[in-house]
Design an enzyme around this catalytic site. Sequence first.
Site, PDB file in Angstrom:
ATOM      1  N   ASP A 119       0.841  -1.184   0.000  1.00  0.00           N
ATOM      2  CA  ASP A 119       0.000   0.000   0.000  1.00  0.00           C
ATOM      3  C   ASP A 119       0.884   1.244   0.000  1.00  0.00           C
ATOM      4  O   ASP A 119       1.927   1.282   0.655  1.00  0.00           O
ATOM      5  CB  ASP A 119      -0.884  -0.039   1.253  1.00  0.00           C
ATOM      6  CG  ASP A 119      -1.868   1.102   1.315  1.00  0.00           C
ATOM      7  OD1 ASP A 119      -2.651   1.255   0.367  1.00  0.00           O
ATOM      8  OD2 ASP A 119      -1.854   1.840   2.315  1.00  0.00           O
ATOM      9  N   GLU A 127       1.911  -0.052  -4.991  1.00  0.00           N
ATOM     10  CA  GLU A 127       0.894   0.911  -5.394  1.00  0.00           C
ATOM     11  C   GLU A 127       1.574   2.232  -5.746  1.00  0.00           C
ATOM     12  O   GLU A 127       2.051   2.950  -4.878  1.00  0.00           O
ATOM     13  CB  GLU A 127      -0.124   1.155  -4.273  1.00  0.00           C
ATOM     14  CG  GLU A 127      -1.190   2.169  -4.661  1.00  0.00           C
ATOM     15  CD  GLU A 127      -2.057   2.637  -3.503  1.00  0.00           C
ATOM     16  OE1 GLU A 127      -3.096   3.272  -3.762  1.00  0.00           O
ATOM     17  OE2 GLU A 127      -1.682   2.390  -2.335  1.00  0.00           O
TER      18      GLU A 127
END
Length: 619
Positions: free
Chosen positions: A341, A370
């Site tokens: 993330d 990400e």
Amino acid sequence: MDYYPYDSRNPLYRSHLGALAEGDPLRLKVLLHRDARVHNVFLRLRRDDEPDFREIRMEPGDWLDGYRFYACDVTLTEGLYWYCFRYTSDYGEFAVTRSDHSLGVVSGEGGNWQLTVYERGFTTPDWLDGGIIYQIFPDRFYASGQKKKNLPPDRFCCEDWNKQPAFRQWEDPCRLGNDYYGGDLKGIEQKLPYLQSLGVSCLYLNPIFEAHSNHRYNTADYKKIDPHLGDEEDLLSLIKAAEKYGISILLDGVFSHTGDDSRYFNRYGRYDETGAYQSTASPYYSWYKFRRFPDDYACWWGVPSLPETEETDLSFSHFITGEDGVLRYWLKKGVRGWRLDVADELPDSFLDQIRVAVKAEGDDNFLLGEVWEDATNKISYGVRRRFLRGKQLDSVMNYPLAEAIIAYVKGGNARDLVDTVLELLENYPPQTVRLLMNHIGTHDTPRILTRLARDGEQSGDREWQSAQHLSPDELRLGVRRLKLAAVLQYTLPGVPSLYYGDEAGLTGYGDPFCRAGYPWGRENADLVAFYQKLGQFRRESPVFASGEFVPVCADLGSFAFIRQKGDRAVLVAVNRWCEPACVQVPSTFDNAVSVFGTQPKNGVLQLDREDFAVLVKEP
């Protein structure tokens, strides 16, 4: 015939197209007309971390229709480079710089070309190449009916699977982030046959660790499965069952912050150990960034419930990346990798440690990041990042391609789409390209069907979004466009990622409306069947595992390309126009078989409005 002075995507000018391994030789050529009365030509080259360009003289070479080549050879170390050209002549001094695309123009006002040089020996896992990712928001995919144990009493358990997710922030048990629908790991396991029918080879699970919200991006315990989803034995059972279907598991790692309601921060005293919020003597105190203890601390994007971690703190980094740390703990259990993330918010040194930890448990473990922009030249927090040069990520989420596909399908120019694809191929290492996560929707974006069904205003607060529903005409338009987008997503370089429920016709705007329950028993049967056929076709076609990408045409509304590998090839043609279009088919596809759409006639594919065709050339 007129020639451009340079084109970075043409082997006439560049001996190696795309990113380059360090130490590999590269020959660059410039083509200038005799009437330019050239004296000397120079390559201007700058490494990104150096302040100035250096110049390398280019030697005159062969002539071509009144033009002359000037060439030089370079061998470079790992890094990011920028280059252009300069020449002197009877008429003065001129620059050859980059235009809007890859072409060179004689102008001092253009840009520089990028050259990515990655570490020699940089490899990425083979098992996902040519595969399909399926992303699951665990609470909303399928509820097994297994009794939940040890649930915290402050959670709202929704008994209506089809209910719209709660979207208000008020302090009610049923509020944004606190409504749980009961989807669990056993439920995912029970649906493995369905996932296999879609051709899925990898399940990417949004966070599954204990956390006190349904999205679980506010981690409370990195080494415990959230009780709403089951327990560690349920995860092990899912991993083993999925293996039998040829499906691997990818977990979501959220390390830039934790929850304030966690055993590490423990703001509300839920846990029986001393958290960082409670005492400066806490073993977790150094994990956080307190400005004034205890209430003034750095938090993710200003959200107080998400205190930022100090990733460079030795205690924290060891807890995540150490031999017994979080990453290796779950890899030892059988998961095949991690999605990071907000990878662009993690320090380089921490990412370096993460890669070492992940690969220590097996070189074929996958590390995905990400990053919403071009990950080869991204600058975050004032630093040029080096995600994809060999010491950090294997690949990234492909947001640039997602936006390009959506823009094209909704009326954009095919040239913009093909230019996005070619720029990715130019900037990214090939071992990264083959594993790019090609999504067109995720838990962070509106449902793709909703985005495609409407051309007008699509923004508004949650109250507005909650009241939006697609009309039958909008729904039909959205489905037609979604099929076009999916064909592109599944056949362009990279690995398609299907967000749960998109194949069943789920609609909705942003969080939380993009996170509704999968509509079991209410699916759009036509869409499901389409995705099953598309997925199986992809899995059975070897050209999609690192196959070459060859553009055929990009004429405003129509776009066609070939994927080829060895003696096998697939031609994909898409027409997003509201009028029919014709695509000239290369003669090599004269005897090809149509898998989707019509057969070509006399070397021409007739595509109806918002239509597509896929041709397969067998050996």
